[in-house]
Structure formats: structure tokens, C-alpha cells
Design a protein around this motif. Sequence first.
Motif, PDB file in Angstrom:
ATOM      1  N   VAL A 166      11.923 -34.886  30.087  1.00  0.00           N
ATOM      2  CA  VAL A 166      13.001 -35.703  30.643  1.00  0.00           C
ATOM      3  C   VAL A 166      12.456 -36.483  31.830  1.00  0.00           C
ATOM      4  N   LEU A 167      12.556 -37.811  31.743  1.00  0.00           N
ATOM      5  CA  LEU A 167      12.045 -38.698  32.797  1.00  0.00           C
ATOM      6  C   LEU A 167      13.120 -39.013  33.833  1.00  0.00           C
ATOM      7  N   ALA A 168      14.310 -39.304  33.381  1.00  0.00           N
ATOM      8  CA  ALA A 168      15.399 -39.692  34.275  1.00  0.00           C
ATOM      9  C   ALA A 168      16.703 -39.689  33.498  1.00  0.00           C
ATOM     10  N   SER A 169      17.813 -39.905  34.211  1.00  0.00           N
ATOM     11  CA  SER A 169      19.110 -40.059  33.569  1.00  0.00           C
ATOM     12  C   SER A 169      19.670 -41.436  33.888  1.00  0.00           C
ATOM     13  N   LYS A 170      20.614 -41.871  33.094  1.00  0.00           N
ATOM     14  CA  LYS A 170      21.218 -43.179  33.313  1.00  0.00           C
ATOM     15  C   LYS A 170      21.885 -43.248  34.680  1.00  0.00           C
ATOM     16  N   LYS A 171      22.500 -42.130  35.090  1.00  0.00           N
ATOM     17  CA  LYS A 171      23.195 -42.098  36.379  1.00  0.00           C
ATOM     18  C   LYS A 171      22.258 -41.720  37.521  1.00  0.00           C
ATOM     19  N   ARG A 172      21.011 -41.445  37.192  1.00  0.00           N
ATOM     20  CA  ARG A 172      20.004 -41.066  38.183  1.00  0.00           C
ATOM     21  C   ARG A 172      20.425 -39.827  38.971  1.00  0.00           C
ATOM     22  N   ASN A 173      21.050 -38.879  38.286  1.00  0.00           N
ATOM     23  CA  ASN A 173      21.426 -37.627  38.937  1.00  0.00           C
ATOM     24  C   ASN A 173      21.328 -36.491  37.920  1.00  0.00           C
ATOM     25  N   LEU A 174      21.728 -35.313  38.337  1.00  0.00           N
ATOM     26  CA  LEU A 174      21.713 -34.193  37.416  1.00  0.00           C
ATOM     27  C   LEU A 174      22.807 -34.385  36.371  1.00  0.00           C
ATOM     28  N   ILE A 175      22.480 -34.034  35.126  1.00  0.00           N
ATOM     29  CA  ILE A 175      23.441 -34.202  34.039  1.00  0.00           C
ATOM     30  C   ILE A 175      24.139 -32.874  33.821  1.00  0.00           C
ATOM     31  N   THR A 176      25.452 -32.876  33.835  1.00  0.00           N
ATOM     32  CA  THR A 176      26.179 -31.617  33.726  1.00  0.00           C
ATOM     33  C   THR A 176      27.140 -31.575  32.542  1.00  0.00           C
ATOM     34  N   ALA A 177      27.280 -32.664  31.807  1.00  0.00           N
ATOM     35  CA  ALA A 177      28.265 -32.674  30.731  1.00  0.00           C
ATOM     36  C   ALA A 177      27.763 -33.507  29.564  1.00  0.00           C
ATOM     37  N   SER A 178      28.363 -33.244  28.399  1.00  0.00           N
ATOM     38  CA  SER A 178      28.039 -34.054  27.236  1.00  0.00           C
ATOM     39  C   SER A 178      28.535 -35.478  27.451  1.00  0.00           C
TER      40      SER A 178
ATOM     41  N   LEU B  88      23.626 -37.042  25.312  1.00  0.00           N
ATOM     42  CA  LEU B  88      23.891 -35.607  25.263  1.00  0.00           C
ATOM     43  C   LEU B  88      25.171 -35.338  24.475  1.00  0.00           C
ATOM     44  N   THR B  89      25.074 -34.414  23.532  1.00  0.00           N
ATOM     45  CA  THR B  89      26.235 -34.064  22.710  1.00  0.00           C
ATOM     46  C   THR B  89      26.807 -32.699  23.072  1.00  0.00           C
ATOM     47  N   ASP B  90      25.964 -31.826  23.594  1.00  0.00           N
ATOM     48  CA  ASP B  90      26.400 -30.487  23.981  1.00  0.00           C
ATOM     49  C   ASP B  90      25.594 -30.038  25.188  1.00  0.00           C
ATOM     50  N   SER B  91      26.230 -29.258  26.070  1.00  0.00           N
ATOM     51  CA  SER B  91      25.519 -28.630  27.175  1.00  0.00           C
ATOM     52  C   SER B  91      25.888 -27.151  27.190  1.00  0.00           C
ATOM     53  N   TYR B  92      25.005 -26.342  27.745  1.00  0.00           N
ATOM     54  CA  TYR B  92      25.152 -24.887  27.628  1.00  0.00           C
ATOM     55  C   TYR B  92      25.125 -24.185  28.974  1.00  0.00           C
ATOM     56  N   GLY B  93      25.948 -24.685  29.884  1.00  0.00           N
ATOM     57  CA  GLY B  93      26.149 -23.995  31.140  1.00  0.00           C
ATOM     58  C   GLY B  93      25.142 -24.309  32.225  1.00  0.00           C
ATOM     59  N   LYS B  94      24.174 -25.175  31.936  1.00  0.00           N
ATOM     60  CA  LYS B  94      23.188 -25.547  32.950  1.00  0.00           C
ATOM     61  C   LYS B  94      22.992 -27.056  32.919  1.00  0.00           C
ATOM     62  N   GLU B  95      22.637 -27.613  34.079  1.00  0.00           N
ATOM     63  CA  GLU B  95      22.375 -29.044  34.145  1.00  0.00           C
ATOM     64  C   GLU B  95      21.019 -29.364  33.526  1.00  0.00           C
ATOM     65  N   VAL B  96      20.869 -30.601  33.069  1.00  0.00           N
ATOM     66  CA  VAL B  96      19.562 -31.085  32.602  1.00  0.00           C
ATOM     67  C   VAL B  96      18.806 -31.612  33.813  1.00  0.00           C
ATOM     68  N   ARG B  97      17.543 -31.252  33.911  1.00  0.00           N
ATOM     69  CA  ARG B  97      16.740 -31.665  35.059  1.00  0.00           C
ATOM     70  C   ARG B  97      15.553 -32.507  34.603  1.00  0.00           C
ATOM     71  N   GLU B  98      15.062 -33.322  35.519  1.00  0.00           N
ATOM     72  CA  GLU B  98      13.817 -34.031  35.252  1.00  0.00           C
ATOM     73  C   GLU B  98      12.706 -33.000  35.017  1.00  0.00           C
ATOM     74  N   GLY B  99      11.910 -33.232  33.980  1.00  0.00           N
ATOM     75  CA  GLY B  99      10.835 -32.305  33.657  1.00  0.00           C
ATOM     76  C   GLY B  99      11.179 -31.348  32.541  1.00  0.00           C
ATOM     77  N   ASP B 100      12.472 -31.195  32.199  1.00  0.00           N
ATOM     78  CA  ASP B 100      12.827 -30.371  31.053  1.00  0.00           C
ATOM     79  C   ASP B 100      12.188 -30.963  29.798  1.00  0.00           C
ATOM     80  N   ARG B 101      11.877 -30.117  28.850  1.00  0.00           N
ATOM     81  CA  ARG B 101      11.181 -30.555  27.632  1.00  0.00           C
ATOM     82  C   ARG B 101      12.158 -30.786  26.489  1.00  0.00           C
ATOM     83  N   VAL B 102      11.767 -31.685  25.574  1.00  0.00           N
ATOM     84  CA  VAL B 102      12.628 -32.083  24.468  1.00  0.00           C
ATOM     85  C   VAL B 102      11.869 -31.906  23.154  1.00  0.00           C
ATOM     86  N   PHE B 103      12.457 -31.155  22.241  1.00  0.00           N
ATOM     87  CA  PHE B 103      11.883 -31.024  20.894  1.00  0.00           C
ATOM     88  C   PHE B 103      12.979 -30.603  19.930  1.00  0.00           C
ATOM     89  N   VAL B 104      12.661 -30.651  18.639  1.00  0.00           N
ATOM     90  CA  VAL B 104      13.652 -30.335  17.607  1.00  0.00           C
ATOM     91  C   VAL B 104      14.189 -28.929  17.835  1.00  0.00           C
TER      92      VAL B 104
END
Length: 365
Positions: free
Chosen positions: A160-172, A232-248
Amino acid sequence: MKMRLNAIVKGLLITAFSSAMLMTNAHANNPPPSIKADAPNRYIVKKGDTLWDLSGRYLDSPWRWKEIWATNTQIKNPNLIYPNDVLILCVIQGKTLVGVDTGEGCAGVEKQLAGNVIASTVAVTSVANSIPAIPRAAIQHWLDKTLIVNPKDFNTTPYVLASKKRNLITASGDKIYTKGVPLIIGQRYGIYREGEPYVEPRTQKVIGLEVTQVATGLVTSVEENGVSSLQLTDSYGKEVREGDRVFVELDNAIPPVFYPVPATVSRGGLIVRVMDSISSAAKGSVVAINLGSNQGAKAGDVLTVYQKGPLVRDTKDNDTPVRLPNEPSGMVMVFNTFDDISYAYVLNSELPLNVGDQLLPPPYL
């Protein structure tokens, strides 16, 4: 008549695991398992019971439970039992067995053993309400979103490089941008948070990395510079952060019901972590062990935990230090396996279980 047929379908207690797993040639001449002196002749299964608890009511060695359950091979799912089933203790052809009473007592159990009951045309009851081997609620967290992966593979995945809102993502509904290997437009991906690595105690080699899925996203576009956009379509109780990894999203196949059997692993193992940041484990806890699919560990495998014997001084021999034998301190059952690590549920413990405690298949007798 319909109720009676449904009772027959519930069947007799028997796992779907191969009998060869328990009755190898090496064990063929062993005496039958010891039935407890206070084993009930009749027991009504209650909601909240587990297969392990039920086996412990009848056997001093509950991991041998399969050997006393009557077998009706004509029933599709004979391993399933349900609340309000009535278990009865029978002696049939000189062998003590436990079966489900279908209304005829031990005579009915003997008929089913002889294959005189045909149930192939009767619908099979769902596993949803069947009695589990262990309380599934106790392990659900470790089944759903927590995985163990190869650290080298994890570090090559897009991040994860960044978010559109440039902040922590907390919701779908929020959009994030990832960089790395281009993702596939329209494909769902999991977003995973890096956890602590697992280290093999004997070699100090990293053998796995625990990761937790924090969200799911759908790829909406991919740019030439390697940046992919995900909604984002679903979140599981934690925010998405820069540096999180993405894979199938990984689909770690978990059986709907677990059945405890003696482990048939290629070597002994150790407890390498007590989960949930607890210093020691007791009955109902979850531990990580350094036995995985590469060592033959499977869901349902039961292992005995041994605590290292204390070092004492022999006052009759010039205070020479002597290590006392390791003593059994509890039992665990594997419920989720990875390459070199598994999660296991503590079935029982006489003493607190700790990191470094030894694991071996339970003795047959």
C-alpha cells in the motif's frame, strides 16, 4: 417412522479418518482401550458438549475414542452426533462399544454393525448443528483472517503506497493505491498486515511469518508506473496502513468438523508461541507449534505436551546436577496447518504450558 430413520441417519459415532491411522501393524496386538470405571451406561448429549469431552467420559486415553465407537459403514456421515442423541454403552461380541440409541438399545446397535439397517435413501442431517470436537468459537479468530506465509514471498508482493484521502482507511468504499507487480483489473485482493516471524528454536531459522488480513479490495485501474487502484469492499476491524501488503486472498481449507486422532508426524515438536500475548497456556488456549504439513501435521492431530524435567542436585553424589525426566503436562489438537507451523487448541493441561515445551504423539496405551 420418519423420526426413527432420522435417528438412524445421525448414525453411530465414528470418524471418517482411515482406521489405518490408528490401527497400524505395530499396534495391532495392543489390548483394547480401558473403559473408565465410572463410564455412563447411558448419556444424553447436551449442547456445549464436545467430542473430546465425550471421549473423556468413557476412556482414560481419549485419543483412542475411535476404537470404541460402533461403526455403520452404510451411513454417509456416521461421524456426526447431535444434542439430545442418547449414547449407550454396549458389549457386542465381547467388545465394549458406544453407539447412538435408535430406540432398540444395544440390539439396534448390533443390527447396524451387522449391516441390517439400510439408510442410503434417507437425507443426511447437516453438520451445522453437530457436536464439534472442540468449541469452534475458541478458534474462530485463528481460522478466519490469520495466516502464516513464507517471509520471502510476502516481501515480494505489492504494498500500500497511499490512500485517496491521504489518511488511514477505516471503512469499505475508500480507495487505496498500491505499488509493485501490477494487479489484475476486476480481481479481488486481500490487504494483509505483517506480524511477528516464527523462528525454529533448534536452528534459529525463520520458518514462517504471521499475517492478518485487514481488508479486501477490488482493483479498478492499473497505471504504467506500477501503481494500482483498489476500492475497499470489506474491512475487518483494523485500519489499512501504508506498507501493508496486497495479494490474492488465500483460501486455507479448514474442515467443517474436527476429529481428534493420534498425530502421525515425522518428528517431535515444540510450542513456539502462546497466542493472544498470554505468557502460558491452559485448557482452551491456542498455541503455535513448529510442526506443519511438511512434517505430516493435519487438522485433528492430537499431541501430548511434555514439560522439561527440573535440574536437581544429587546430595549423595557431591551435588552432581541431574535432570529429572520430562513429564506430560497436557494435550493439544492441531486445527490449522501451514508449511512448518500449525495452530493447536489446548484440550487439557495439568500444568501451565509454556514456549519450549515438547510435543510428541500420545502413547498408544
